[in-house]
Design an enzyme around this catalytic site. Structure first.
Site, PDB file in Angstrom:
ATOM      1  N   ASP A  63       0.813  -1.213   0.000  1.00  0.00           N
ATOM      2  CA  ASP A  63       0.000   0.000   0.000  1.00  0.00           C
ATOM      3  C   ASP A  63       0.847   1.265   0.000  1.00  0.00           C
ATOM      4  O   ASP A  63       2.074   1.214   0.195  1.00  0.00           O
ATOM      5  CB  ASP A  63      -0.953  -0.001   1.214  1.00  0.00           C
ATOM      6  CG  ASP A  63      -0.287  -0.469   2.504  1.00  0.00           C
ATOM      7  OD1 ASP A  63       0.961  -0.442   2.573  1.00  0.00           O
ATOM      8  OD2 ASP A  63      -0.988  -0.873   3.436  1.00  0.00           O
ATOM      9  N   ASN A 129      -6.971  -2.892  14.766  1.00  0.00           N
ATOM     10  CA  ASN A 129      -8.362  -3.203  14.413  1.00  0.00           C
ATOM     11  C   ASN A 129      -8.462  -4.405  13.470  1.00  0.00           C
ATOM     12  O   ASN A 129      -9.519  -4.673  12.922  1.00  0.00           O
ATOM     13  CB  ASN A 129      -9.049  -1.980  13.787  1.00  0.00           C
ATOM     14  CG  ASN A 129      -8.406  -1.557  12.463  1.00  0.00           C
ATOM     15  OD1 ASN A 129      -7.445  -2.163  12.008  1.00  0.00           O
ATOM     16  ND2 ASN A 129      -8.941  -0.525  11.848  1.00  0.00           N
ATOM     17  N   HIS A 131      -6.808  -4.779  10.581  1.00  0.00           N
ATOM     18  CA  HIS A 131      -6.606  -4.543   9.148  1.00  0.00           C
ATOM     19  C   HIS A 131      -5.323  -5.207   8.644  1.00  0.00           C
ATOM     20  O   HIS A 131      -4.370  -5.397   9.393  1.00  0.00           O
ATOM     21  CB  HIS A 131      -6.669  -3.045   8.782  1.00  0.00           C
ATOM     22  CG  HIS A 131      -5.490  -2.215   9.169  1.00  0.00           C
ATOM     23  ND1 HIS A 131      -5.580  -0.862   9.441  1.00  0.00           N
ATOM     24  CD2 HIS A 131      -4.169  -2.507   9.309  1.00  0.00           C
ATOM     25  CE1 HIS A 131      -4.392  -0.385   9.717  1.00  0.00           C
ATOM     26  NE2 HIS A 131      -3.514  -1.360   9.653  1.00  0.00           N
ATOM     27  N   GLU A 136      -9.544  -1.954   5.860  1.00  0.00           N
ATOM     28  CA  GLU A 136     -10.118  -1.703   7.172  1.00  0.00           C
ATOM     29  C   GLU A 136     -11.325  -2.633   7.399  1.00  0.00           C
ATOM     30  O   GLU A 136     -11.833  -3.236   6.434  1.00  0.00           O
ATOM     31  CB  GLU A 136     -10.560  -0.237   7.254  1.00  0.00           C
ATOM     32  CG  GLU A 136      -9.427   0.782   7.013  1.00  0.00           C
ATOM     33  CD  GLU A 136      -8.466   0.931   8.196  1.00  0.00           C
ATOM     34  OE1 GLU A 136      -8.357   0.003   9.033  1.00  0.00           O
ATOM     35  OE2 GLU A 136      -7.799   1.977   8.264  1.00  0.00           O
TER      36      GLU A 136
HETATM   37  C1  F6R Z   1       1.731  -1.491   6.125  1.00  0.00           C
HETATM   38  C2  F6R Z   1       0.396  -2.023   6.293  1.00  0.00           C
HETATM   39  C3  F6R Z   1      -0.331  -2.053   7.604  1.00  0.00           C
HETATM   40  C4  F6R Z   1       0.562  -2.351   8.805  1.00  0.00           C
HETATM   41  C5  F6R Z   1      -0.256  -2.289  10.099  1.00  0.00           C
HETATM   42  C6  F6R Z   1       0.610  -2.479  11.320  1.00  0.00           C
HETATM   43  O1  F6R Z   1       2.162  -1.604   4.790  1.00  0.00           O
HETATM   44  O2  F6R Z   1      -0.149  -2.416   5.320  1.00  0.00           O
HETATM   45  O3  F6R Z   1      -1.362  -3.013   7.528  1.00  0.00           O
HETATM   46  O4  F6R Z   1       1.151  -3.604   8.661  1.00  0.00           O
HETATM   47  O5  F6R Z   1      -0.906  -1.057  10.194  1.00  0.00           O
HETATM   48  O6  F6R Z   1       1.455  -1.383  11.465  1.00  0.00           O
HETATM   49  P1  F6R Z   1       2.647  -1.382  12.509  1.00  0.00           P
HETATM   50  O7  F6R Z   1       3.608  -2.422  12.054  1.00  0.00           O
HETATM   51  O8  F6R Z   1       3.245   0.001  12.411  1.00  0.00           O
HETATM   52  O9  F6R Z   1       2.049  -1.683  13.822  1.00  0.00           O
END
Ligand code: F6R
Length: 236
Positions: A63, A129, A131, A136
């Protein structure tokens, strides 16, 4: 779903590193799906310092924030260059271009790249959450790459990387859950108590769009590498 429970982030990164090394040495890592965020940073540090050779491997990231130039310090393009690509050259690195004002066009282009380069091994983190990517809660399990709205919880969680919460982009281009599920093999990492509910919902609850990561229960080759805190709500 295979579970590897580790002491901490470094031990998790080492476990992930060994799996990646093995796939690469077996010739099974031609297309590497990558994630950003703080979770894979230690893993990327190990990859940077290693003698693994990715020059015949294509990378595809999950992403990118919409509205940020690839040179913006908080863009995922910039993050990947800093954390991995500057030190480890790949054959080709793909990330969505968040600066393309036409999110629909950018998403279609990116989905076509994923179709042309089926992902051998996908790295994932997980949001508090549930995701994965920026899919989401409520995202359909067969969703493909598209422009998505970030929910308040994600904006708040990611504000730590920006000067203020107001600067966090409100939309992103994200691979869909359906796009992620096409990967041959998936490695999901999670550390810390704030991920414990998401991990419980992903692993033990009936799959539901309330927890996007629970879609991984439908995939035949998922390994989760989590620390004891993130595993603390698991009952089995
Ligand atoms: C990042 C992504 C997100 C993260 C998630 C966890 O490319 O797609 O899904 O993996 O938000 O983020 P952290 O590792 O910062 O807790």
């Amino acid at each position: 779903m295979k579970k590897i429970i580790v002491k901490d982030n470094l031990e998790g990164a080492k476990a992930g590193f060994e799996i990646i090394k093995n796939e690469l040495e077996q010739g099974n890592l031609n297309v590497f799906g990558l994630a950003t965020g703080s979770t894979p940073e230690t893993l990327y540090a190990l990859l940077r310092e290693s003698d693994l050779d990715f020059s015949n491997t294509v990378s595809i990231n999950l992403d990118e924030y919409k509205g940020l130039e690839p040179t913006h310090e908080q863009s995922y393009n910039y993050f990947m260059k800093e954390k991995l690509f500057d030190a480890k050259p790949f054959k080709k690195n793909y990330l969505p271009n968040g600066a393309n004002p036409d999110g629909e066009e950018e998403s279609a282009k990116y989905e076509a790249i994923i179709q042309e380069n089926p992902i051998d091994l996908q790295i994932l983190g997980i949001g508090t959450n549930g995701h994965i990517g920026f899919n989401e809660p409520g995202s359909s399990f067969d969703s493909i790459t598209r422009e998505v709205d970030l929910v308040e919880a994600t904006i708040e969680a990611n504000a730590r990387f920006f000067e203020s919460k107001d600067e966090v982009p409100k939309t992103a281009i994200s691979m869909g859950i359906g796009s992620i599920l096409k990967a041959n093999k998936i490695l999901l990492f999670a550390y810390g108590e704030n991920k414990a509910d998401a991990i419980y919902n992903m692993v033990e609850k009936t799959p539901s769009t309330d927890c996007p990561a629970s879609a991984l229960q439908n995939h035949p080759d998922v390994t989760i590498i989590i620390d004891e805190a993130a595993a603390s709500k698991l009952t089995k």
